[in-house]
Structure formats: C-alpha cells, structure tokens
Scaffold this active site. Structure first.
Site, short mmCIF file in Angstrom:
data_model
loop_
_atom_site.label_atom_id
_atom_site.label_comp_id
_atom_site.label_asym_id
_atom_site.label_seq_id
_atom_site.Cartn_x
_atom_site.Cartn_y
_atom_site.Cartn_z
N HIS A 1 0.84 -1.21 0.00
CA HIS A 1 0.00 0.00 0.00
C HIS A 1 0.87 1.25 0.00
O HIS A 1 0.68 2.16 -0.83
CB HIS A 1 -0.90 -0.01 1.24
CG HIS A 1 -1.76 1.22 1.37
ND1 HIS A 1 -3.04 1.31 0.87
CD2 HIS A 1 -1.50 2.44 1.95
CE1 HIS A 1 -3.53 2.50 1.13
NE2 HIS A 1 -2.63 3.21 1.79
N GLU A 2 1.82 1.30 0.92
CA GLU A 2 2.69 2.48 1.01
C GLU A 2 3.60 2.59 -0.20
O GLU A 2 3.99 3.69 -0.59
CB GLU A 2 3.50 2.43 2.30
CG GLU A 2 2.68 2.43 3.58
CD GLU A 2 1.79 3.65 3.72
OE1 GLU A 2 2.11 4.69 3.12
OE2 GLU A 2 0.77 3.56 4.43
N HIS B 1 1.93 4.75 -2.80
CA HIS B 1 2.14 6.19 -2.57
C HIS B 1 3.57 6.59 -2.94
O HIS B 1 3.79 7.61 -3.60
CB HIS B 1 1.90 6.53 -1.09
CG HIS B 1 0.49 6.33 -0.63
ND1 HIS B 1 -0.60 6.82 -1.33
CD2 HIS B 1 -0.02 5.71 0.47
CE1 HIS B 1 -1.71 6.51 -0.68
NE2 HIS B 1 -1.38 5.83 0.41
#
Length: 344
Positions: A17-18, A21
């Site tokens: 997920h990170e 980003h």
C-alpha cells in the site's frame, strides 16, 4: 508461528500500500521524507536517495511521509507544490496497489488450485429450485440480473439476500440459456432461507488465460464482499461488536495456521494467500471510502479542488481530518476491546 506469519502478512499488505504512494510520489518528483513499516519509535532507519527507510517498534501500520499535511511548504519537490492531478494520483495509488496485489495473488491462487465454477451439483427436495426444474450440471450465470462467475458469489448472494421474496435465476444447460424464478425457503434445520441448490466442492482447473480472468473475478468477489459487509454494518444487520481489528485478524491467522499446518506447507501457503487477498482487497476498499484522515477523505478534498480550481482552506481541511482521525482512534479502541473479549 501463526502470530509471526500474521505479522509478516500484515507487513506485506501494508508495504505494498505504502509502495503505491511512494512510487507515484517519486514519478511525480515529490520528495518523500520517510518510508516506514510499523508505528511508534524507530528501531532502525537508514537514509537512501533522500528518503529515510525505517522499521518501527509496533508491527502494525506504516507510512509514506511526503509532507502532505504541511500546506505552507510549496518548495520545489514538496507534495503541495504539485498539480492537483499529480496529488490525486499519489493518494489514490495506495488503494490501487492493494487491488493490484490482491489481483496478482488471486491469479496465482487460481492457477495453483483452480476456481469454484458456479455449477449446480445437487438440487434439494422441498425447495423452489427443484419445482422450477433446475438440475445437476446447470451453470448459474446470473442472480437478479447480477452476473455470476464463481459459486462463492451464489453463496454470498444467498447470504446477503436471505430475506428476498423471490430470486430470478439465469442458468445454462446444454448451451441454452434459461430463466427461473425461485422463492427462497427456510425449512426445518435451516439457519436462513435457501435457494435449494448446492455447488461442487471440486475446483475447475484453469490455464493461463482463465487464471487471469477468474483471478479478476475472485478480486471482484472480495471487493463486493467488503461493500456488502459495510452495507450490513450501516443498515444494522451486523454490529460493531462483530468487527475485527488487528488483534482479531492475528488470532484468525494463527487459528488458520494451526488448522492447516498438519496438512503441510502447501496448505498453509494457500490459506495465507487467500487471507492476503482478503486483507489487501479490504484495505483498498476501506481506504477509498470518503472518511476524513483516510486516503478517500483526502481524495474528496482534492477532487473538490480540481472542480473548483481552488484549494479548500488548509486549516478547514486539517480540522476535518483531525476530527476523522479522532473518531477512527475511538473506533479502533472499541474494536480492540471486542478483539480481546472474543479471544478470552
């Protein structure tokens, strides 16, 4: 061992997920101050390429710090110095990467063990399905106009629509398509109303193309499952007491490991893959919800900015996110209490 596997599973899902980003931030020339796994004090950290990579004490959560909350920082490379569309892509990338991860794992799982085709294996006496002429070998293709590709979708539909007065079932037999209207019934011994049809317990093997196709259907199933559960929560069909947080999920993974371990490493891996798909798809869905402090809440403000061509005053946006964060913390405490109570 199960607890260690649960922490590793959480770590993989959160890192991906990170990483979403982080990747889009770098592609848009945005400075990333810190990329961390976990929460709390830093255990170990090392700077590389202008970004500090850290491992935190508490093995839950993670962060990609881009200075997005510093509205006054408009220096070159800062998050808020970029166009609104660049910022939207960075915020949306986290949930999107979760869906990508869930899709990859789904394709691997289907290629490995096959998929649960929506083929009727048996029709039970006393139910409307038998009266309407459904037979063993019929392939369910639709329920109330919703396309069906997996048997688990039939089960989910029945569970989520157990109070329906009737269900329009579309099915194929010998290459011909038929439609029947089935009235769900709850007979003695049933916990809820049933359509009266049973699916096969054997999976259908899949080649490369089918693995990708049915992997996508598997991802769609889990996304629909997440939204259906949210709908049941909002409508009061389930309560907060039935929600699970990190502690409950760790306990679930540990129980799954203990049950699967006697059957060997392959069974353990397959079960962990399935849980990883569930967690990653759910994290993607939850983070896209328009809730302040989450990615979805930030996207709402960015979309408003794109429409208005003017940014929402940072102090007002900050107040909304702070209030949302406070409410999320209260919810986390309640869920943690539920997890501990359910364990003991």
């Amino acid at each position: 061992m199960g607890i260690i596997l649960a922490i590793l599973l959480f770590s993989v899902v959160i890192i991906f997920h990170e990483l979403g980003h982080f990747t889009l931030a770098k592609l848009n020339g945005i400075r990333v101050d810190e990329f961390s796994l976990g929460l709390g004090p830093t255990i170990i950290g090392k700077e590389f390429g202008g970004t500090k990579f850290s491992l935190k004490l508490l093995p839950f959560g993670g962060a990609c710090m881009m200075g997005e909350d510093d509205a006054d920082d408009l220096s070159e490379g800062s998050f808020n110095s970029k166009s609104v569309w660049a910022r939207i892509s960075v915020i949306a990338a986290g949930p999107v990467f979760n869906f990508i991860m869930a899709l990859i794992f789904s394709v691997i799982l289907v290629a490995w063990i096959g998929y649960d085709a929506p083929v009727v294996q048996g029709v039970d006496a006393g139910y409307s399905a038998m009266e309407q002429g459904l037979q063993e070998g019929d392939v369910i293709t639709g329920l109330n106009g919703k396309d069906i590709h997996l048997w688990r979708e039939v089960s989910l539909f029945n569970m989520m629509n157990s109070d329906a007065d009737s269900v329009e079932v579309t099915y194929e037999r010998d290459g011909q398509e038929y439609t029947a209207t089935i009235v769900p019934r709850q007979l003695e011994g049933d916990s809820m109303k049933r359509l009266g049809i049973r699916g096969s317990t054997a999976n259908t093997k899949a080649g490369l193309v089918d693995s990708v196709k049915y992997g996508a259907y598997t991802l769609r199933y889990w996304v629909n499952y997440a939204f259906d559960c949210l709908r049941m929560l909002v409508t009061g069909q389930i309560g907060i007491k039935q929600m699970s947080g990190p502690v409950g999920i760790v306990n679930f993974v540990d129980d799954t490991y203990k049950q699967a371990a006697p059957s060997g490493a392959v069974t353990v891996i397959l079960n962990l893959l399935n849980i990883a798909i569930l967690l990653s798809a759910n994290l993607g869905v939850m983070n896209l919800l328009p809730i302040p402090a989450l990615d979805g809440g930030r996207l709402v403000f960015l979309i408003v900015e794109a429409v208005r061509r003017k940014r929402v005053p940072p102090e007002k946006e900050g107040m909304v996110h702070f209030a949302g964060f406070a409410l999320l913390m209260v919810l986390m405490v309640v869920v943690l209490f539920n997890d501990i109570r359910n364990i003991f």
